[in-house]
Design a protein around this motif. Structure first.
Motif, PDB file in Angstrom:
ATOM      1  N   TRP A 118      36.946  70.750 106.722  1.00 37.26           N
ATOM      2  CA  TRP A 118      37.164  69.362 106.303  1.00 37.26           C
ATOM      3  C   TRP A 118      38.029  68.690 107.350  1.00 37.26           C
ATOM      4  N   ASN A 119      37.766  67.423 107.598  1.00 41.84           N
ATOM      5  CA  ASN A 119      38.605  66.676 108.531  1.00 41.84           C
ATOM      6  C   ASN A 119      40.036  66.616 108.005  1.00 41.84           C
ATOM      7  N   PRO A 120      41.020  66.626 108.894  1.00 38.27           N
ATOM      8  CA  PRO A 120      42.417  66.537 108.459  1.00 38.27           C
ATOM      9  C   PRO A 120      42.663  65.284 107.611  1.00 38.27           C
ATOM     10  N   LEU A 121      43.474  65.422 106.579  1.00 35.20           N
ATOM     11  CA  LEU A 121      43.753  64.299 105.681  1.00 35.20           C
ATOM     12  C   LEU A 121      44.499  63.176 106.382  1.00 35.20           C
ATOM     13  N   GLN A 122      45.324  63.504 107.387  1.00 37.67           N
ATOM     14  CA  GLN A 122      46.032  62.447 108.089  1.00 37.67           C
ATOM     15  C   GLN A 122      45.112  61.742 109.081  1.00 37.67           C
ATOM     16  N   GLY A 123      43.892  62.218 109.236  1.00 33.98           N
ATOM     17  CA  GLY A 123      42.880  61.555 110.054  1.00 33.98           C
ATOM     18  C   GLY A 123      41.834  60.939 109.127  1.00 33.98           C
ATOM     19  N   VAL A 149      44.546  71.517 105.565  1.00 36.19           N
ATOM     20  CA  VAL A 149      43.914  70.204 105.640  1.00 36.19           C
ATOM     21  C   VAL A 149      44.875  69.138 106.182  1.00 36.19           C
ATOM     22  N   ILE A 150      46.114  69.566 106.457  1.00 32.70           N
ATOM     23  CA  ILE A 150      47.100  68.688 107.098  1.00 32.70           C
ATOM     24  C   ILE A 150      47.676  69.450 108.292  1.00 32.70           C
ATOM     25  N   PRO A 151      46.846  69.790 109.268  1.00 27.63           N
ATOM     26  CA  PRO A 151      47.339  70.603 110.382  1.00 27.63           C
ATOM     27  C   PRO A 151      48.369  69.865 111.222  1.00 27.63           C
ATOM     28  N   GLY A 152      49.316  70.650 111.722  1.00 29.13           N
ATOM     29  CA  GLY A 152      50.321  70.086 112.614  1.00 29.13           C
ATOM     30  C   GLY A 152      51.420  69.303 111.929  1.00 29.13           C
ATOM     31  N   VAL A 153      51.381  69.218 110.604  1.00 25.73           N
ATOM     32  CA  VAL A 153      52.408  68.478 109.876  1.00 25.73           C
ATOM     33  C   VAL A 153      53.343  69.477 109.198  1.00 25.73           C
ATOM     34  N   ASN A 154      54.628  69.277 109.367  1.00 26.30           N
ATOM     35  CA  ASN A 154      55.617  70.091 108.686  1.00 26.30           C
ATOM     36  C   ASN A 154      55.600  69.697 107.207  1.00 26.30           C
ATOM     37  N   LEU A 155      55.199  70.637 106.345  1.00 26.80           N
ATOM     38  CA  LEU A 155      55.081  70.321 104.924  1.00 26.80           C
ATOM     39  C   LEU A 155      56.425  70.035 104.261  1.00 26.80           C
ATOM     40  N   ASN A 156      57.517  70.283 104.977  1.00 28.31           N
ATOM     41  CA  ASN A 156      58.840  69.937 104.462  1.00 28.31           C
ATOM     42  C   ASN A 156      59.294  68.560 104.920  1.00 28.31           C
ATOM     43  N   ASP A 157      58.487  67.903 105.763  1.00 30.86           N
ATOM     44  CA  ASP A 157      58.804  66.560 106.245  1.00 30.86           C
ATOM     45  C   ASP A 157      58.266  65.553 105.235  1.00 30.86           C
ATOM     46  N   GLU A 158      59.163  64.884 104.563  1.00 27.54           N
ATOM     47  CA  GLU A 158      58.806  64.000 103.447  1.00 27.54           C
ATOM     48  C   GLU A 158      57.901  62.837 103.850  1.00 27.54           C
ATOM     49  N   ASN A 159      58.087  62.264 105.030  1.00 26.50           N
ATOM     50  CA  ASN A 159      57.355  61.043 105.390  1.00 26.50           C
ATOM     51  C   ASN A 159      55.839  61.206 105.425  1.00 26.50           C
ATOM     52  N   PRO A 160      55.282  62.092 106.262  1.00 31.02           N
ATOM     53  CA  PRO A 160      53.817  62.171 106.278  1.00 31.02           C
ATOM     54  C   PRO A 160      53.241  62.781 105.002  1.00 31.02           C
ATOM     55  N   ILE A 161      53.954  63.718 104.410  1.00 30.90           N
ATOM     56  CA  ILE A 161      53.458  64.383 103.209  1.00 30.90           C
ATOM     57  C   ILE A 161      53.429  63.424 102.025  1.00 30.90           C
ATOM     58  N   SER A 162      54.479  62.630 101.839  1.00 31.82           N
ATOM     59  CA  SER A 162      54.515  61.741 100.676  1.00 31.82           C
ATOM     60  C   SER A 162      53.392  60.713 100.728  1.00 31.82           C
ATOM     61  N   THR A 163      53.051  60.225 101.904  1.00 34.73           N
ATOM     62  CA  THR A 163      51.948  59.266 102.024  1.00 34.73           C
ATOM     63  C   THR A 163      50.638  59.904 101.585  1.00 34.73           C
ATOM     64  N   ILE A 164      50.355  61.095 102.081  1.00 37.01           N
ATOM     65  CA  ILE A 164      49.110  61.785 101.736  1.00 37.01           C
ATOM     66  C   ILE A 164      49.086  62.154 100.266  1.00 37.01           C
ATOM     67  N   VAL A 165      50.174  62.686  99.747  1.00 37.96           N
ATOM     68  CA  VAL A 165      50.249  63.083  98.338  1.00 37.96           C
ATOM     69  C   VAL A 165      50.078  61.860  97.427  1.00 37.96           C
ATOM     70  N   ASN A 166      50.713  60.751  97.776  1.00 38.86           N
ATOM     71  CA  ASN A 166      50.565  59.533  96.969  1.00 38.86           C
ATOM     72  C   ASN A 166      49.123  59.057  96.951  1.00 38.86           C
ATOM     73  N   GLU A 167      48.444  59.135  98.082  1.00 35.09           N
ATOM     74  CA  GLU A 167      47.052  58.699  98.136  1.00 35.09           C
ATOM     75  C   GLU A 167      46.138  59.651  97.358  1.00 35.09           C
ATOM     76  N   LEU A 168      46.405  60.960  97.428  1.00 40.53           N
ATOM     77  CA  LEU A 168      45.624  61.917  96.633  1.00 40.53           C
ATOM     78  C   LEU A 168      45.821  61.646  95.138  1.00 40.53           C
TER      79      LEU A 168
END
Length: 183
Positions: A118-123, A149-168
């Motif tokens: 699957w394409n990365p979620l941040q893409g 599905v979120i390669p290269g993103v630190n899952l402990n970094d709130e900024n990119p994760i919260s955006t993706i989680v909110n959209e999911l």
């Protein structure tokens, strides 16, 4: 228009329920709130759900059993499940391994759509998932695993994760489905 913009527009248009951000205790106790919707009654709600644990404790096995129960209209933890379509993003496994597990679990022949890439979620992946929900009437989407599905993103970094989680979460609520993210 981004996926976030589209979901925000739907929230503001009244197509999706919107709740106040704050209530007094009296207001909350007197509020007429909708009943919670369940994938598995009193166990797994509609919306974004996380299944997390140490490696190799059976999370993927459990998710595959849930996928089979939903797709066949069977039982999960002795609870009856309403039948529905399932999308399983098996991003850590190969087809042979999923087949072996399905045989060992005596998984019924059922329409679980299994994707191994699957394409990365941040893409484009988040938009692809949203479009897939528009095309199909899934009751359950399993992401195994969120890290894949979120390669290269630190899952402990709130900024990119919260955006993706909110959209999911917004996507799951809009389509009245359960998105199960394994971590």
């Amino acid at each position: 228009m981004t996926l976030s913009d589209a979901i925000s527009a739907e929230l503001n248009s009244g197509l999706m329920p919107k709740f106040d951000d704050a209530f007094t205790a009296d207001e909350l106790l007197n509020a007429d709130l909708p009943e919670l919707k369940w994938l598995v009654n009193e166990l797994i709600p509609v919306g974004l759900v996380s299944l997390a644990g140490r490696p190799k404790v059976g999370k993927s096995w459990m998710a595959l059993q849930l996928a089979g129960a939903v797709a066949s209209g069977g039982k999960f933890f002795d609870k009856d499940i309403e039948q529905g379509d399932v999308l399983y993003l098996g991003l850590e496994d190969q087809p042979k391994r999923i087949k072996e597990r399905a045989i060992l679990m005596d998984l019924p022949h059922c329409p679980v759509q299994i994707e191994f890439a699957w394409n990365p979620l941040q893409g484009d992946g988040l938009n692809d998932l949203y479009l897939e929900c528009e095309r199909e009437r899934y009751r359950l989407i399993i992401i195994d695993t969120l890290a894949r599905v979120i390669p290269g993103v630190n899952l402990n970094d709130e900024n990119p994760i919260s955006t993706i989680v909110n959209e999911l979460q917004a996507m799951a609520i809009k389509h009245e489905i359960t998105v199960l993210a394994i971590h």
